[in-house]
Enzyme design. Sequence first.
Site, mmCIF file in Angstrom:
data_model
loop_
_atom_site.group_PDB
_atom_site.id
_atom_site.type_symbol
_atom_site.label_atom_id
_atom_site.label_comp_id
_atom_site.label_asym_id
_atom_site.label_seq_id
_atom_site.Cartn_x
_atom_site.Cartn_y
_atom_site.Cartn_z
ATOM 1 N N GLU A 169 0.763 -1.237 0.134
ATOM 2 C CA GLU A 169 -0.042 -0.090 0.097
ATOM 3 C C GLU A 169 0.800 1.077 -0.046
ATOM 4 O OE1 GLU A 169 -2.969 -0.517 -0.047
ATOM 5 O OE2 GLU A 169 -3.313 -2.541 0.247
ATOM 6 N N CYS B 221 -2.657 8.420 3.626
ATOM 7 C CA CYS B 221 -2.614 7.891 2.328
ATOM 8 C C CYS B 221 -4.009 7.946 1.295
ATOM 9 C CB CYS B 221 -2.305 6.557 2.392
ATOM 10 S SG CYS B 221 -3.674 5.683 3.306
HETATM 11 P P1 NAP Z 1 8.446 4.954 4.285
HETATM 12 O O1 NAP Z 1 9.600 6.078 4.403
HETATM 13 O O2 NAP Z 1 8.424 4.501 3.009
HETATM 14 O O3 NAP Z 1 8.734 3.986 5.451
HETATM 15 C C1 NAP Z 1 7.605 3.009 5.523
HETATM 16 C C2 NAP Z 1 8.004 1.766 6.325
HETATM 17 O O4 NAP Z 1 9.077 1.217 5.733
HETATM 18 C C3 NAP Z 1 8.778 2.454 7.711
HETATM 19 O O5 NAP Z 1 8.161 1.602 8.754
HETATM 20 C C4 NAP Z 1 10.178 2.305 7.470
HETATM 21 O O6 NAP Z 1 10.783 2.162 8.602
HETATM 22 C C5 NAP Z 1 10.293 1.006 6.610
HETATM 23 N N1 NAP Z 1 11.389 1.039 5.931
HETATM 24 C C6 NAP Z 1 12.241 1.820 5.337
HETATM 25 N N2 NAP Z 1 13.289 1.183 4.910
HETATM 26 C C7 NAP Z 1 13.299 0.048 5.245
HETATM 27 C C8 NAP Z 1 14.321 -0.988 4.895
HETATM 28 N N3 NAP Z 1 15.181 -0.928 4.185
HETATM 29 N N4 NAP Z 1 13.871 -2.474 5.571
HETATM 30 C C9 NAP Z 1 12.784 -2.426 6.299
HETATM 31 N N5 NAP Z 1 11.819 -1.437 6.415
HETATM 32 C C10 NAP Z 1 12.178 -0.189 5.735
HETATM 33 O O7 NAP Z 1 7.237 5.627 4.342
HETATM 34 P P2 NAP Z 1 6.625 6.726 5.669
HETATM 35 O O8 NAP Z 1 7.544 7.833 5.511
HETATM 36 O O9 NAP Z 1 6.668 6.066 6.807
HETATM 37 O O10 NAP Z 1 5.183 6.665 5.341
HETATM 38 C C11 NAP Z 1 4.626 7.754 4.351
HETATM 39 C C12 NAP Z 1 4.065 7.228 3.109
HETATM 40 O O11 NAP Z 1 3.314 6.157 3.253
HETATM 41 C C13 NAP Z 1 3.584 8.105 2.413
HETATM 42 O O12 NAP Z 1 4.063 7.946 1.047
HETATM 43 C C14 NAP Z 1 2.202 7.499 2.425
HETATM 44 O O13 NAP Z 1 1.123 7.874 1.242
HETATM 45 C C15 NAP Z 1 2.139 6.292 2.447
HETATM 46 N N6 NAP Z 1 1.048 5.580 2.837
HETATM 47 C C16 NAP Z 1 0.152 4.766 2.552
HETATM 48 C C17 NAP Z 1 -0.783 4.152 2.883
HETATM 49 C C18 NAP Z 1 -1.606 3.067 2.281
HETATM 50 O O14 NAP Z 1 -2.539 2.324 3.195
HETATM 51 N N7 NAP Z 1 -1.556 2.979 1.058
HETATM 52 C C19 NAP Z 1 -1.034 4.250 4.364
HETATM 53 C C20 NAP Z 1 -0.271 5.364 5.093
HETATM 54 C C21 NAP Z 1 0.724 5.479 4.465
HETATM 55 P P3 NAP Z 1 11.679 3.411 9.398
HETATM 56 O O15 NAP Z 1 10.691 4.358 9.693
HETATM 57 O O16 NAP Z 1 12.324 2.734 10.636
HETATM 58 O O17 NAP Z 1 12.723 4.022 8.339
#
Ligand code: NAP
Length: 675
Positions: free
Chosen positions: A258, A297
């Site tokens: 997602e 999101c």
């Molecule tokens: P993100 O930076 O992509 O991080 C998402 C998750 O991935 C976090 O738990 C992050 O952990 C983890 N992660 C990053 N690098 C990783 C790696 N190498 N190995 C394992 N895990 C890793 O996103 P975010 O900033 O938290 O969230 C914002 C984004 O999420 C927005 O773009 C939004 O649109 C999207 N979103 C989508 C939905 C949906 O249902 N479609 C819902 C909510 C949000 P760390 O924080 O520890 O780096």
Amino acid sequence: MTIMKVASFAAGQWVAPNSAARPIASAITGAQIAEAGNDQLDVQAMLDHARNVGGPALRAMGFHDRAKMLKALAMHLGQHKQALYDLSFDTGATQSDHMIDIDGGVGTVFVFASKGRREMPDGQVYIDGEIEELSRGGTFKGMHIATPLQGVAVHINAFNFPVWGMLEKLAPTLLAGVPAIVKPATASCYVTEAAVRIMLDSGILPDGALQLISGGTGDLLDRLGAQDVVSFTGSAQTASMLRSNPNILKNSVRFVAEQDSLNASILGPDVTPGSVEFDLFIKEVHREMTTKAGQKCTAIRRIIAPEGQVQNVIDALSEKLDKTVIGDPRAEGTRMGALVSAAQKRDVLEKAALIGGECARVYGDPDALPLSGDVNPDAFVAPMLFRCDAPDTATVVHETEAFGPVSTIMGYRDIPHAIALANKGEGSLVASVITASGDVAREVAMGAGAFHGRLYFNNATSMKESTGHGSPLPHMVHGGPGRAGGGEEMGGVRGVLHYMQRTAIQGSPDILTSICGRWVSGSSEVPAPAHPFTRRFHDLDIGETIHTESRRVTMDDIEHFAHFTGDTFYAHMDQAAAERNPFFPGRVAHGYLLLSFAAGLFVEPNEGPVLANTGLDNLRFMKPVEAGDSIAVRLSVKAKTRRTDEYGEVRWHVTLTNQDAELVAEYELLTMVQY
Ligand code: NAP
């Protein structure tokens, strides 16, 4: 101030952060409040614990046991919400944001608990669809079943919903019978950790069913196999990096994503300023821009309005944004809190600047932020509205998600144009249309359905009870094609099946009955030792069958039933008219008369364990019955489902046959039977 040491829960032990931990700041004050991360976490031990302890314990339970467990968990979490609210303010969220994240998360678990009880079997095998007849003689049939994956579900979540984000994945996973390792985003992981502690301390979950990684995952993904699932929520960039992990590709590890999406909302051509529907549109857009400070999101990133209405929408929306109190999320009057961190603010401003490169900013100024309360402004950002005058050639606005209170309005000429603009997002989680026109709704559904995971229509009829453009509901599918990640979550039982393997089963009816725990027609009958209506729920065997005496149907019976009930339809009363009807040889007995006779043939009249007849399913009349024909009934126990502490539902398979052993009618009879 003490710094929270946000721990992980690994192989039955809480593991504190170590020197590799990352600092986490309050979104309100900017001061460090927590730290998380431990680069020595034994992820292999976590996987082993989930696979060898949690999985077997969950699989030993049935769907209903697991649904009851979820209900208990939701009730327990519900009693501890205040502690989560208290912590959550520091993520920048207001009390109404908490209602979405915390109450919404608990509510989601309740819905899965209830769906598990009502829509899944009281057993361990889920039957997907109908029996397939694969042979003429009925000795070889097919069915599809789903059984729990025998690995572990790794849930990687975004920062914006530290509770709901975990629970919307956890509920279907546990209901499926699969253990989970939850990895929240570090920025808000202290809230998730608190929720996990509440769940684990309750003692409701079996050992190994739930583990937590606060901080980095190390080489966890390199250790996953074909029975594991990764369910990811976050940015497209992280999703694409993780899903291309060579081990994930090599082992075909299921990867549900997602990710960010450029959701759109269309103002219908039938809606004009001054109408309730125009106000509704403004209200929905305003809510999506300001709830969670736009860090949703599903937030509306692109506002698509008829060209002649663009300025009216800008004016009405600006007026509403002017009244929006931005500031300390703990203060009662605050409508919009902070972004999760200063880093997130930098990212939003960068993306807004990119959008500003091709669109005019018509509301909000990043350098003039009206803030209320004593807060550090580093993570607060002003809502910004852009206007795109050339939406057909613009690119940034259809590709760039500023994950904050930022939205862009653009005009459309006609509905095909509005659809084309909405679809330029190349896949979104949700698109909405405010319209009272069924024709517009249908055109959008046909033109835009393929590009959006959810279409939300709202108007004066539904607005009071509608749930909001941006609210994913546990009953409905959440996810979307293309840019939205191509994944799908929730959607009731559909979401549970993401954690199970569907398997086609072929074999004799007896084999199918043994596997699925439901009597498949054509299976051997189990002779009833006494009338089954005298036997208690737990004594009844699947397949237990009685055959009744036969009863002759007379013309007097038909006449009597017709006049008694008032059902004097010509097929029962008028020989010539009935003969002209291609379905009937002449006057025939009423189908409901046959059902009543059937009941008269199979019931046991005395007071006993059968408490009530609660319905009939799948009733079919196959062959007409004329005066002079006889009918007999076969009654078999098809399935049993525990319902309360006192009684359960018994589903009987009932067939009526005539004197030539031809099938006259078939149905499933539902009764409640005492334990
Ligand atoms: P993100 O930076 O992509 O991080 C998402 C998750 O991935 C976090 O738990 C992050 O952990 C983890 N992660 C990053 N690098 C990783 C790696 N190498 N190995 C394992 N895990 C890793 O996103 P975010 O900033 O938290 O969230 C914002 C984004 O999420 C927005 O773009 C939004 O649109 C999207 N979103 C989508 C939905 C949906 O249902 N479609 C819902 C909510 C949000 P760390 O924080 O520890 O780096």
